[in-house]
Each structure stands twice: as C-alpha cells, then as structure tokens.
Write a protein that holds these residues in place. Sequence first.
Motif, short mmCIF file in Angstrom:
data_model
loop_
_atom_site.label_atom_id
_atom_site.label_comp_id
_atom_site.label_asym_id
_atom_site.label_seq_id
_atom_site.Cartn_x
_atom_site.Cartn_y
_atom_site.Cartn_z
N ARG A 89 36.00 -60.46 5.56
CA ARG A 89 35.34 -60.02 6.79
C ARG A 89 34.19 -61.00 7.08
NH1 ARG A 89 36.11 -54.73 4.82
NH2 ARG A 89 38.17 -55.00 3.89
N THR A 90 33.69 -60.91 8.27
CA THR A 90 32.59 -61.80 8.65
C THR A 90 31.25 -61.11 8.40
OG1 THR A 90 33.99 -62.73 10.35
CG2 THR A 90 31.64 -63.18 10.53
N THR A 91 30.38 -61.76 7.68
CA THR A 91 29.05 -61.17 7.46
C THR A 91 28.26 -61.21 8.78
OG1 THR A 91 28.31 -63.34 6.72
CG2 THR A 91 28.78 -61.73 5.01
N LEU A 92 27.61 -60.11 9.08
CA LEU A 92 26.80 -60.06 10.30
C LEU A 92 25.34 -60.39 9.99
CD1 LEU A 92 28.29 -56.81 11.89
CD2 LEU A 92 29.02 -59.17 12.21
N GLU A 93 24.91 -60.05 8.80
CA GLU A 93 23.56 -60.42 8.34
C GLU A 93 23.65 -60.68 6.84
OE1 GLU A 93 20.62 -57.41 9.30
OE2 GLU A 93 21.58 -57.12 11.24
N THR A 94 22.87 -61.65 6.36
CA THR A 94 22.88 -61.90 4.91
C THR A 94 21.46 -61.79 4.36
OG1 THR A 94 22.71 -64.26 5.35
CG2 THR A 94 24.89 -63.41 4.89
N ASN A 95 21.31 -60.90 3.40
CA ASN A 95 20.02 -60.71 2.74
C ASN A 95 20.17 -60.60 1.24
OD1 ASN A 95 17.88 -60.59 4.66
ND2 ASN A 95 18.83 -58.75 5.49
N SER A 96 21.35 -60.93 0.74
CA SER A 96 21.62 -60.67 -0.68
C SER A 96 21.04 -61.75 -1.57
CB SER A 96 23.12 -60.58 -0.91
OG SER A 96 23.72 -61.85 -0.67
N GLU A 97 21.01 -61.46 -2.84
CA GLU A 97 20.53 -62.43 -3.81
C GLU A 97 21.48 -63.62 -3.86
OE1 GLU A 97 19.48 -60.59 -7.47
OE2 GLU A 97 18.68 -62.43 -8.35
N GLY A 98 22.78 -63.35 -3.67
CA GLY A 98 23.75 -64.45 -3.66
C GLY A 98 23.49 -65.40 -2.50
N ARG A 158 8.53 -51.51 -8.54
CA ARG A 158 9.24 -52.39 -7.61
C ARG A 158 9.32 -53.79 -8.21
NH1 ARG A 158 8.71 -48.16 -5.84
NH2 ARG A 158 8.27 -47.45 -3.73
N MET A 159 9.73 -53.85 -9.46
CA MET A 159 9.66 -55.14 -10.15
C MET A 159 10.92 -55.97 -10.00
SD MET A 159 7.54 -54.03 -13.49
CE MET A 159 7.64 -55.60 -14.31
N GLU A 160 11.89 -55.47 -9.21
CA GLU A 160 13.11 -56.27 -9.04
C GLU A 160 12.75 -57.54 -8.29
OE1 GLU A 160 14.87 -55.00 -11.03
OE2 GLU A 160 13.88 -53.11 -10.80
N PRO A 161 13.29 -58.66 -8.66
CA PRO A 161 14.14 -58.86 -9.82
C PRO A 161 13.37 -59.21 -11.09
CG PRO A 161 14.11 -60.80 -8.47
CD PRO A 161 13.18 -59.85 -7.83
N GLN A 184 30.13 -55.84 -10.85
CA GLN A 184 29.61 -56.75 -9.87
C GLN A 184 28.11 -56.50 -9.72
OE1 GLN A 184 32.38 -55.26 -7.17
NE2 GLN A 184 30.95 -54.04 -6.04
N ARG A 185 27.48 -57.38 -8.96
CA ARG A 185 26.03 -57.27 -8.81
C ARG A 185 25.65 -55.93 -8.18
NH1 ARG A 185 24.94 -61.82 -5.95
NH2 ARG A 185 25.39 -60.80 -3.99
N GLN A 186 24.59 -55.38 -8.70
CA GLN A 186 24.09 -54.13 -8.13
C GLN A 186 22.63 -54.34 -7.76
OE1 GLN A 186 24.85 -51.63 -11.50
NE2 GLN A 186 26.47 -50.58 -10.39
N TYR A 187 22.19 -53.55 -6.82
CA TYR A 187 20.78 -53.56 -6.48
C TYR A 187 20.11 -52.43 -7.22
CZ TYR A 187 22.34 -56.93 -3.25
OH TYR A 187 22.88 -58.06 -2.73
N GLU A 222 8.81 -69.37 -9.87
CA GLU A 222 8.66 -68.90 -8.49
C GLU A 222 8.28 -67.44 -8.54
OE1 GLU A 222 8.30 -69.55 -4.69
OE2 GLU A 222 9.13 -71.09 -5.97
N ALA A 223 7.15 -67.09 -7.93
CA ALA A 223 6.64 -65.74 -8.13
C ALA A 223 6.59 -64.91 -6.86
CB ALA A 223 5.24 -65.80 -8.74
N CYS A 224 7.37 -65.30 -5.87
CA CYS A 224 7.39 -64.44 -4.69
C CYS A 224 8.24 -63.21 -4.99
CB CYS A 224 7.96 -65.17 -3.49
SG CYS A 224 9.61 -65.77 -3.76
N GLY A 225 8.08 -62.20 -4.19
CA GLY A 225 8.78 -60.94 -4.47
C GLY A 225 9.83 -60.64 -3.42
N PRO A 226 10.98 -61.27 -3.50
CA PRO A 226 11.99 -61.06 -2.46
C PRO A 226 12.57 -59.65 -2.53
CG PRO A 226 12.91 -62.31 -4.26
CD PRO A 226 11.47 -62.12 -4.58
N ASP A 227 12.99 -59.19 -1.40
CA ASP A 227 13.55 -57.84 -1.32
C ASP A 227 15.01 -57.98 -0.91
OD1 ASP A 227 13.82 -55.17 -1.25
OD2 ASP A 227 12.83 -54.88 0.68
N PHE A 228 15.88 -58.14 -1.90
CA PHE A 228 17.29 -58.39 -1.59
C PHE A 228 17.97 -57.10 -1.15
CE2 PHE A 228 16.48 -61.59 -5.07
CZ PHE A 228 16.40 -62.67 -4.20
N GLN A 229 18.85 -57.25 -0.22
CA GLN A 229 19.65 -56.12 0.26
C GLN A 229 21.09 -56.59 0.35
OE1 GLN A 229 18.46 -53.08 0.93
NE2 GLN A 229 16.37 -53.71 0.45
N PRO A 230 22.02 -55.65 0.30
CA PRO A 230 23.42 -56.09 0.45
C PRO A 230 23.62 -56.79 1.80
CG PRO A 230 23.29 -53.79 -0.26
CD PRO A 230 21.90 -54.21 0.08
#
Lengths: 255, 757
Positions: B487-496, A191-194, B640-643, B24-32
């Motif tokens: 379209r209108t985003t309903l939730e934003t969790n992406s890396e962008g 789970r090393m992303e990113p 494009q960006r992929q998860y 920065e060493a936190c571990g974010p969990d990006f989602q589309p």
Amino acid sequence: MKRLSQSVKAQGIVVVLLVLCCVIHSDAVPRLPQRMRTLPRLTFWAWERPEDLRSLDTRRFGIAYLDQTLTIGPKVDAHPRRDPLIYRATASRIPVVRIEVAPGAIFNEETHRLAVQVILTSATAPDIAALQLDFDATRSQRSFYRDLLTDLRRQMPPNLPLSITALASWCSYDDWLRGLPIDEAVPMFFRMEPDRRRAAESLTDFRIREPLCQSSVGLSTTEAWPTEMAGKRIYLFPDNGWRADSIARFERKLP
Amino acid sequence: MTSRRLVSFFTLAVFLLLPFVAVEACGPDFQPDTFVRTASPDDPKTFAQGHLGILQQGFDSNDLAVAYRYLNGGKLSEQEQAIYAPPAKPSNLTPAQFEASYQAEQAVMPVNQWKDARAKYAKPDGEITPEHQAPQNLGNGDVYYFPDFLNCPGAAFKTATLTLNSRVSSWGAQSPYLKDWLTAQDSVFANCSGKTTAMPAPAPPNSPPLLIADRAYQTAAAVFYAGKYDEARREFLLIAQDKDSPWHSWGDYLAARSLVRLAFDEAKKTDPWSGNLASFNPERMRSAQQMLEALLKHHSPGISHQTILDELNFVRMRTEPDKRIAEVATALAGPAPDPNFQQDLADLNYALYKKIQVTDPAPLYAWITAFRAAPAGNAVFDAWQQTHALPWLVASLALARTKDSGVPDLLTATSQIEESSPEFDTVAFHRVRLLIGLDRSDEARTILDQLLPDLRKQQPSSALNAFLGERMQVARDFNEFLTYAPRTTLETNSEGAAALNDCAYTQKNAKSPSTNCPEQASPLQFDDDSTVILNRQTPLHLLVEAATSSNLPANLRQDVALAAWVRGVLFNDQTKAAALAPHLPDSIQKTAGSSTGFPAVLAILRNPGLRPYLEPGVSRLASYSYLENFRDNWWCGSSQRQYYAEAEKQTMPAPASFLSADDQKSAEAEYQRLTQLPCAPAELGQRVLDYARDHSSDPDLAEALALTVRATRFGWQGWNQDKEATARNTAISKAAFQLLHSRYPNSPWAAKTPYYY
C-alpha cells in the motif's frame, strides 16, 4: 627521603582520585542548589488539562504548571495555557514554559531575542517560586539553547531559580548540560522511548552522572520509579491528569 | 616506579569509570506510518465537495456534520466549503516569502491596526495583550488561573481605530482633545491583560460634548475590561439613556454583555473541567437573555440585528441548550446552506465536547453522537428502520457486526448504491467487510475488483488502502496476496522512516560513507495486516518465492529477500539461503556468498538493520547498513517492531485462507523456532565464537569479534530484558572481547574495541 616523599605524594594522589570517584558515583544525599532550597521537595506537574489542585498540602507540595507554549519556527509564536487551574493561594508555584520547534525553524538572533522576551513574561509573574523550561534539543540546537539560557538567566530576577527538564540521557551519557546557568535539570524517568532500550534491567541502572541532574528527579504516575530518590526534589507528572490520578494516593506514596 | 604505576592505574580506573559517550539526545516521538487516516479526512477540500471516502468514527464533529449534510441530500455552498476547508498556507516558502506572509497576517490583526493608527498621533505606550492573563484570587484562599480568556476581542480594536480616525477628522491631529482621547483609550486597553487596572481621567473642563460622551464610553469600557461587570452594566445603561451620545445605541447591548460576563464571573469556580466559560450564574444569564430578546425586537438602527442575535444565541446555548442545539443541528443538516455555518459548527462542537444531554435530539446531533459512540444494542439499526434515512443506513452498516440479525437487511438495502454517491466508499467498504465475515468472499471480491481499477488510477488515499486491505484478505492464492499486500504510505513517522532519513543524510554528508540506502523511502510499503501474514503464516519457501515475485515492487522484494535470508541463515537452511543470495544487495552477497556459516554471520553483523521479519511501514531493512541511534539494531525475538504504547498488545494473525494448512503449520513452527532463539547479539556472537575455535587464521575473525562486541553494545535487547538475557549478552561480549585482545592484540579491530558490555 626522596623515595619516601614520592611514595607519600603518590598516596596523596591516589586518595584524591578515590575521593573524586566517590563524589562522582556517590549515592549519598545530593546537595540542593542554593536557590532551590526554599522550594518544597515535592512538586506536582499540571500540564495542559483542567486541574484542581486545591487539595494539595501546600506545606509539603509545590505546583509546576504549564504556563505557556512557545513555538520556534521562522518566527516565535507563544500560546498561553488554555486550561484552567485552581490552587490554594499559599501554594508554591513554578510556571513552566514548553518550547516546541516547528518545521522550518530558524535559530538566529531574532528568534533568540523573541524567545527570551516571551519566557520573561512567565519569569516575571508575581509570587512565583522558580521558572522551569521544558524542551527537546537536538545536537544542532544545543548552542541556541545554551545561549538562550545564558541570556535568560541574565535578564530574569536574580533570586529566581531556573530549572529545566532533561531527557534522562542528557543526565547519563551526555555532557551538554555541563556549565549551563541553571539551578537544576530534572531528569525525566518517564516517556523514555527509545532511551529505555539503553536502560538495562531497571531504572536504577540508568545512572545519573551530570551534577546538575543530581538534585531532582521527574516521575510519572503510571511508570516505574527509580529506587534512588533520597534527598532529591521530586516532580510528579500525572499521565491521566490529577482528576484520574488521585492526588491523595500520590501524596501518600511520595517519600 | 611503584607510585607511578599506582597513579597510572587509578587514573585509568577513573577514565574507565566515566565512559561518557556522545550520542544523539533528542527525544523523537515515533508513530506507526499511516496508511488509513482515522482521525480526519485525507483532503478537507475534496471532502467538503462531497467526496467523503470511508467515514471513520474518529472524525471530528465538523467532518461528520459535513458528511451528514451530503448524506441528507444537501451539499455545502462554496462559502461553507471555504469555511470548513480554508485554503492551506503554502508550506514551502522561502524565508523572505514567509516573512512577507507573516507581516501581512500581523498587519490585518485589529490590535495591530489600532497600534498603527495610534502611532500616527502618539508615541508608543507599551504592549497591549488582548488575553486576560492574570490569576484571579477567589477570595477564599483559592486562586483560579485561566490565562487565555480573550478579554478584549478584535471588535474592540476595530471600533477604537474607526473612532480615532473620526476624531482626527473632527478635532484635528494636533488637537489637545485628541491627545486626551488617546490617553484615555490607552487606559482602556491597559486593562485587557488583567494585570493592571487603569481608569481614564475625567474629561478636562470645558471639553466638547463629543469628548465628554466618548469619555463616558471609554470609562465604561475600562471598567468592563477591568472585570467590574456590574459597574460596567450601570455605566452602559446610562449611555443608552443619553440620546445625544454617539454610543447610545450600543448602551443596552453592552449592558447585556456586561451581564453575560457577570454571569460567568459569579459562577462557582469549583469545576475547572467545565471548559471554556461554561460555569455561570443562571439567573444572571437569563436576565441577559431577556435583555437581548427585548433588544432584538426594538433596537436602533445603530446596531445590527445580527450582532444582537449572535450574542443571544451564545447565551441560549447555555440557558436553553435543547432548543439551541436543535436549531444548530437543523441548520447544519441542510439540505439548504446554513447562513451561520461557522458559528453553528463551533456551537455543535461545544455541545458535543460538553456532552450535553438532549431530550429528543435533532437527527444530526443524534446521528453524530451514535456514530462516534457505537452504542450497544440495536439503537442505530432501529433508527434506520424507523426513519429509512440514508445517514442511519450508513451508520447501521458501519457499526454492524457480522452476527447482528439486521445484517441481511442492511446488505440488501445497500446493494444498489450508486458509485457517484457520497456514501459509496463507506457503504462499499462495510458491505465487503460484512461479506468477508459471512464467508461470502466471492461476492466481496467481485465488488472490490469492480471498484479498484478506477480507484488505483487516482491519487493514493485512505480509501484505496482500505479496499486493498480487504482485497488482500480475499486473495485466492499467494500471488494475489502479494499483488494487494503493498500500500502507499500517506504519512511516515516511524522509527524505520527516521532511520532511513538518517542513513541517507549520513551517506550524503560523510567523507567516506559506509552505508548504503536509498535517498528516500519508497511510498509502497507493507501495512500491519500484510506483515502479520508474512511473518507468522508464510513459510520460508514462500518467502523465497515472494523475494523474486514481480507482484512486489523492488524495495519490498529486497526487504523480503533480506528477512527471508536472515531466517535461512538462522535456520541453517543452506538451500534457501543460496536461493536468496542472488537477490541480496551486492555488499551482503559479496560477504556472505551462498553460505549460512561464518561469512553470512559476518554480513549480518556488518549490517545492523537486518532482521528475520518484516515491519509495517518503512522497514529498518530499508536502511540495513545503518547503525541506528536508538538501538533498533539487529533484532530480539521474532516480533516485528512495536511502539511502547503497544508493547503489551498481542497482534494475533488473521487466518490466511489462500495458504494451505501445511504451509501455515510450517510457518508457525518457524515462528516458534525464531521465538526460542536468543537476541541477535548473543546468537550471532555465539556463532562467531564457535567458529573462532577452529579457524584462528581467518582474516575476518578479528573484525567479527569486534562487531560482536559492538552488537552487544548497540543491539536491541528486547522490550522485556530479563537477567538471564542480560547476563548472556555480557558473557558473549566479554568472551568476544577477550578473544579479540588475546588473539589479535595488534589488530586495528582490537584498537577500536576498548570495552565489552
């Protein structure tokens, strides 16, 4: 005489520096922290899933199971494990406390106190082999976690080892773990992303520099394993649970 | 001197070998970012009122049970609505308000009410943990650990509180009997956690009959919470026989409950996957059922009919699931309100979670199972044909594929659905989907053009986004495509989205900000389907057109302009780059001018978010000037960006009918050309090095070389980093580094660039 003496002195310094370099970058078998030596080298993680680990050879393998999840918000909420777990009574067990941070979290003395109090309920369970904490720490939260670990270490049973899981980056190109009152930090090679983007070609290039991370490694059943694991304590995480990720298969695969 | 040099050399070597870099060493969990919610309705409250939107297979059993009620011609009563969609807690409380709300919640918890009541008459006696938390040794060397089993439910504490108040009235607050009673009650609750076993001492000699009766009850309860269920059953039966005990009417009921617990306790604990209390001794459970059924017929007025019925239903869900599931499903289906709505929803969820196979299931149960599982063949269609029931028509339509033989019948049957009906959105969406698949775009467009104007006046929703996606598919020309692409985003969790937040934060807090980004993301963004068409099927000349189109909002015009301009620079297309230049942000325009040469490359190197393609959700292009923490800087390849979870997924573009064959061919050629280029750091770096050969006096060259080295360090190297690409990156890094230090050794850029990578 004076020139010779200076030369000898310089050579001495060079030797010391070379030795330091070797120590820091050595791939030699790491020394296990004192308190960790009685634990099995191989540990199976059991997360929030029903798990039957009775078939584990308890002489070789330990169990680190999610015991409770603690959420720091404006207050501290604790949720015990929700799924059943079966294991042999002889198994070496490590309860794991997962710490989550909710939006609006407040990191103050009160949440610190409550968090320690909750964690101690896991730390004082009978017949456990160690305690492990699993958390993410942003830069601004680090002083909170440092204080929490210090206080926890002070209050938990003195001989009980304290382990934490660590992002591989904490162990590689970060230094905030240095000096924490813990017995090990387990660098998680999954789970090393990113963070994966920082690893060049393979996991072996993700060099672990932090001494607290040298003695163990966390792997998953579905992602690539690093090649340098000699002498390290290994924690294995089942991505699909141990019913799907055959225990027997990984018992054979682990060194 | 020699030794000093040696020492200096090795000291330097040590420091070079230890390049600790703070990151920065936190571990974010990006989602589309989310445009259409597929796991839950947008707003449970309006859903509960019958505004069902487009039903999704990912909805849970509560959602689908509610949907079924409306499709079945019923509706939820206000009480049922409040159960399904309880009022949300306010999310923007001040710390003081939060504290007050928390204290209020805590205060009404039965265990805390008990503690408060007790505290009036006795000193604190440690924590009470209602959940059983101790592992159970099964006696054969195995340990069963199920720590969240609620041993002492709220009712136990409520009863204790009521009894305490009653005994204070009877005996007085200072009475030794009260003290004795409290001590015994502490023993009862000490057993809740399972970590200790405590038994109340016998009542003192000459105690009043009430205390003796209470003690018998307290002892039985302590035995019960200690997990000695057979013994507890016997004790409760004795209480039932004691007509003078105030607890006698509860005796039989509690004896039956002891049997239920005994049934679970005696189960073979070899199946940890069976879930919450699912394994049990069937004989014991049937005995409990018989006791409760008898009690239901003849019970004293001291215990309510509903209390017994609730326990009986719990048991029957285990002993005769077919019958009980049928009762639950029928009650939930309506159309009349279900008086046991909350428990029935929970039981339905249990049955579905356990995948309980039912012979001849009730319609609601069969419908939910089929809708979620989408069985192969015509089973759902046949169910509709047999029943002509609306829920089955909706399910048949939602699960139909274009080539299915029943599609014409389904389209006919759904041609007259009223717009105000709960099923309208689901039916309209799937009708249009099938019509598009059948190449009947004009009909699809007519439907969409009728419903979209009204929908657009309402709040952004999953349904609106889904319909816009369909309308985009049937666009007749490029301008129409651009109209329906955002379209209108309903939730934003992406890396962008995260990068944009970080960028805005940095901009706000830095002493001398070097970034340029909006304070927050615009809600209008491209979804996946739009970016696939723009990236793979749209040639550069149309992207230039899009960058100036008033059909796009300003933020997306800028995104398109930036992506198209980077493409123009990479393709050395002077004309397109010059045409796009006026639409670029000022800082880029100023650096790049209208060139595709060195100034343009420098502008790209200065802006790590730039890339030659668009991304779904909040794009990194929106924070183009920001150096992102997780290496999403510049680009690698054409995608494009992929998860990570999707890294292997190949998104194949849907054919865009409004684009000419020539345009699609050009776009594909451009796409392939992008694919062949090295990753951005190597490509841009090579251009800088080429330029440097003949332009040593360019004042920006030192900066460009330093930025090249930075790009090789922080730039994205792609998901599949091969040795060749890594070697190329390092070669460019080294060459730029060496040229920078040899040609501009005193430049501040050389000082800022101590290493290559």
